[in-house]
Design a protein around this motif. Structure first.
Motif, short mmCIF file in Angstrom:
data_model
loop_
_atom_site.label_atom_id
_atom_site.label_comp_id
_atom_site.label_asym_id
_atom_site.label_seq_id
_atom_site.Cartn_x
_atom_site.Cartn_y
_atom_site.Cartn_z
N VAL B 36 45.01 -36.46 11.74
CA VAL B 36 46.08 -36.89 12.65
C VAL B 36 46.05 -38.42 12.80
CG1 VAL B 36 46.92 -36.78 15.01
CG2 VAL B 36 46.22 -34.69 13.85
N ASP B 38 45.12 -40.33 15.23
CA ASP B 38 45.35 -40.98 16.52
C ASP B 38 44.03 -41.54 17.03
OD1 ASP B 38 48.09 -40.78 16.80
OD2 ASP B 38 47.99 -38.71 17.50
N ASP B 39 44.06 -42.13 18.21
CA ASP B 39 42.84 -42.77 18.71
C ASP B 39 41.79 -41.75 19.13
OD1 ASP B 39 43.60 -45.34 18.19
OD2 ASP B 39 44.40 -45.75 20.16
N ALA B 40 42.20 -40.51 19.33
CA ALA B 40 41.26 -39.44 19.66
C ALA B 40 41.79 -38.14 19.06
CB ALA B 40 41.10 -39.30 21.18
N ALA B 41 40.87 -37.23 18.73
CA ALA B 41 41.28 -35.91 18.23
C ALA B 41 41.52 -35.00 19.43
CB ALA B 41 40.17 -35.33 17.35
N VAL B 42 42.55 -34.17 19.33
CA VAL B 42 42.92 -33.30 20.45
C VAL B 42 42.90 -31.85 19.98
CG1 VAL B 42 44.77 -32.67 22.06
CG2 VAL B 42 44.34 -35.08 21.53
N TRP B 43 42.27 -30.97 20.76
CA TRP B 43 42.27 -29.55 20.42
C TRP B 43 42.45 -28.71 21.68
CZ3 TRP B 43 37.81 -32.18 21.28
CH2 TRP B 43 36.84 -31.58 22.07
N SER B 44 42.83 -27.46 21.46
CA SER B 44 43.09 -26.56 22.59
C SER B 44 41.88 -25.71 22.90
CB SER B 44 44.26 -25.64 22.27
OG SER B 44 45.44 -26.37 22.22
N VAL B 45 41.63 -25.54 24.19
CA VAL B 45 40.56 -24.65 24.63
C VAL B 45 41.22 -23.36 25.06
CG1 VAL B 45 38.67 -24.39 26.26
CG2 VAL B 45 39.34 -26.67 25.50
N VAL B 128 35.76 -34.80 13.54
CA VAL B 128 37.18 -34.95 13.90
C VAL B 128 37.54 -36.36 14.34
CG1 VAL B 128 37.47 -32.52 14.47
CG2 VAL B 128 36.78 -34.13 16.27
N ALA B 129 36.56 -37.22 14.49
CA ALA B 129 36.85 -38.61 14.86
C ALA B 129 35.75 -39.48 14.31
CB ALA B 129 36.94 -38.76 16.38
#
Lengths: 339, 339
Positions: B36, B38-45, B128-129
């Motif tokens: 992705v 972006d400045d941080a990786a985002v995932w769903s819990v 992931v980052a």
């Protein structure tokens, strides 16, 4: 008598490491999660529906480690807090890994750690896990710090460098280049009549105000290494859109301008550590600007350009003299070890 | 022609940084969250009731960066995976921060990154980052890596160094000192007729088997820097309990024994990167042992001692000759830059 400098044995994992952790790190960074002293910090996630988490990391190798407006510790906390904020996440917990050159005065380490504690308080985050390594003299340069951070993305927030759409407004939160030129001038031993002070600051408070506004935010990014020009190129590339910027709208202080001239640098490529670029839907521009300007870190916020459907992936700068040129990503290493 | 070594500009955040990320890091570590950008990786819990997460970090400064049985990259992945596993967490995502000395051959960097990718596959985690910094020649020693990791603690799991209770069995998963002596012998240029190979390995699979057994696990810890003696002291200190160990039950290979004699080291203080200590309720000892012995990394698992109510906070070693002595935490720096 206890040593006044960091010894190799402080990184052995044995008694001196434990004493350093207890007497220095815990004294400043103390919190219940950190003090458990297991191999990882554990916390509970509330079960109020599905939630999203964000994870990021950065290492910091800035030289010198102390500079006007901050130090490597403040930078390490703010930088990771800001990376979380740039995806719209509320920062929760940080980790901190220290790589220390043997011989670093313990007083310098303590000053850095105290500064990290201050920055954590300002940003409302806690350091919950850490690590200390020591390398022999001459095998590192005083102190390197890595921070990683976890944050929570509020529901409904969907911010990415890939979300810029033609017509969007490009907003910049304040004057650029202050961090890069403050560090660079100090390193080069140059003094100016204008004081140069790093803009290093945690941006999560400002982002929170932006997200509370009526405006629809598509992208947020802090123009750190590589400066504003590189950040805009990243957004243009990820979004496959063009960006057009007016040079006259990009605020640059007299001090930064003078320092850039003397050092042969371009403020558009100079690092910032407390600024952000917001790409917002045009109808929300005013709401976002007002929200930013009410916050101490966004008082000088202004529109600097627009996303366009022409020249996708490219940034075009309209110069102060009315010319237009492609503003490329930073090439080469204008400002090594700036963060 | 493209450079064959890492340049300062590879850490500038500009074009060369982006090329390095795309052509080297992404090629090996590719996954949707990482890409992705972006400045941080985002995932769903998932919202299947409240859950607990774990967060940890370690920096790696091992010298040399390649050694029999592994390299700094494998170590950086396994070390953080193992720290998560030691609180009973299933590792989910890692971050990786690279601090590179200008001039490092890109081929060496690639070999390290490929090894990280292998270790990630083995452990079932993803990076992931990440972050890349380059410092000028002579300001670091080839390559330092920081990893941080997030994991999920299964419900019902409650493991901490503070949970040891008098009567508990102390189980060790295998022979000690292999990592420390493999690195140390290489660094000192000593060759043995017995090959010394680091035990570096991800322990989350072994921990998963332990947790599936009927045994009740109170503490888990991997005896890395500082060795088995330091780890046992940490558990004794956190739990305010005594620990009694029988030296004859602690497996040490002939190679490690010979290398320790030549180098004047004690295997009880030598680093391990693929071993763990489990403190378990006595009635579950057999179940845990069986579960461990079925796993390739626990085949040699055995009971080495017991938690006692006497001498709280202390570790007592019953020597092979029947004597008893306090086994203290490591003091000094027996093995600098071992991890």
């Amino acid at each position: 008598m206890a040593s006044e400098t960091v010894l190799l044995a402080h990184g052995s994992g044995g008694r001196l490491t434990h004493e350093l952790v207890r007497d220095l790190f815990f004294r400043h960074l103390s919190n219940p999660l950190l003090e458990v002293q297991d191999d990882a910090a554990v916390w509970s996630v509330a079960a109020a529906g599905p939630s999203r988490l964000a994870l990021t990391t950065d290492s910091y190798v800035v030289s010198p480690i102390f500079f006007p407006g901050g130090d490597i510790g403040k930078l390490a906390v703010c930088g990771t807090v800001n990376d979380l904020a740039m995806v719209g996440a509320e920062p929760l917990y940080l980790t901190a890994g220290f790589i220390i050159e043997e011989g670093l005065p313990l007083a310098d380490l303590e000053r850095v750690v105290a500064s990290m504690a201050d920055a954590c308080r300002e940003a409302g985050v806690r350091i919950v896990a850490g690590d200390t390594k020591v390398v022999d003299r001459g095998k590192a340069d005083r102190l390197f710090i890595n921070t990683a951070g976890v944050g929570r993305v509020p529901s409904g927030v969907n911010i990415s460098g890939a979300n810029a759409r033609p017509g969007d407004s490009v907003i910049l939160s304040g004057r650029i280049g202050e961090h890069g030129l403050a560090v660079m001038s100090l390193r080069e031993g140059i003094e100016f009549s204008f004081p140069l002070v790093s803009d290093c600051a945690p941006l999560n408070g400002l982002v929170s105000e932006i997200l509370k506004s009526e405006g629809r935010v598509h992208c947020l990014r802090d123009p750190t290494r590589g400066g504003l020009a590189t950040t805009l190129n990243e957004i243009a590339g990820q979004s496959r859109a063009g960006i057009e910027i007016q040079e006259s709208l990009v605020p640059v202080s007299e001090g930064v301008r003078a320092a850039c001239e003397m050092l042969g640098l371009d403020p558009l490529y100079a690092a910032n550590e407390g600024r952000l670029v917001a790409v917002v839907a045009p109808e929300g521009e005013d709401a976002v600007l007002e929200a930013m300007q009410r916050h101490p870190l966004g008082r000088e916020a202004g529109v600097i350009g627009r996303v366009s459907s022409s020249h996708p992936g490219r940034v075009v700068l309209e110069t102060a003299y009315g010319g237009r040129r492609i503003l490329d990503m930073l090439s080469g290493a204008q400002l090594p070890r700036i963060c």
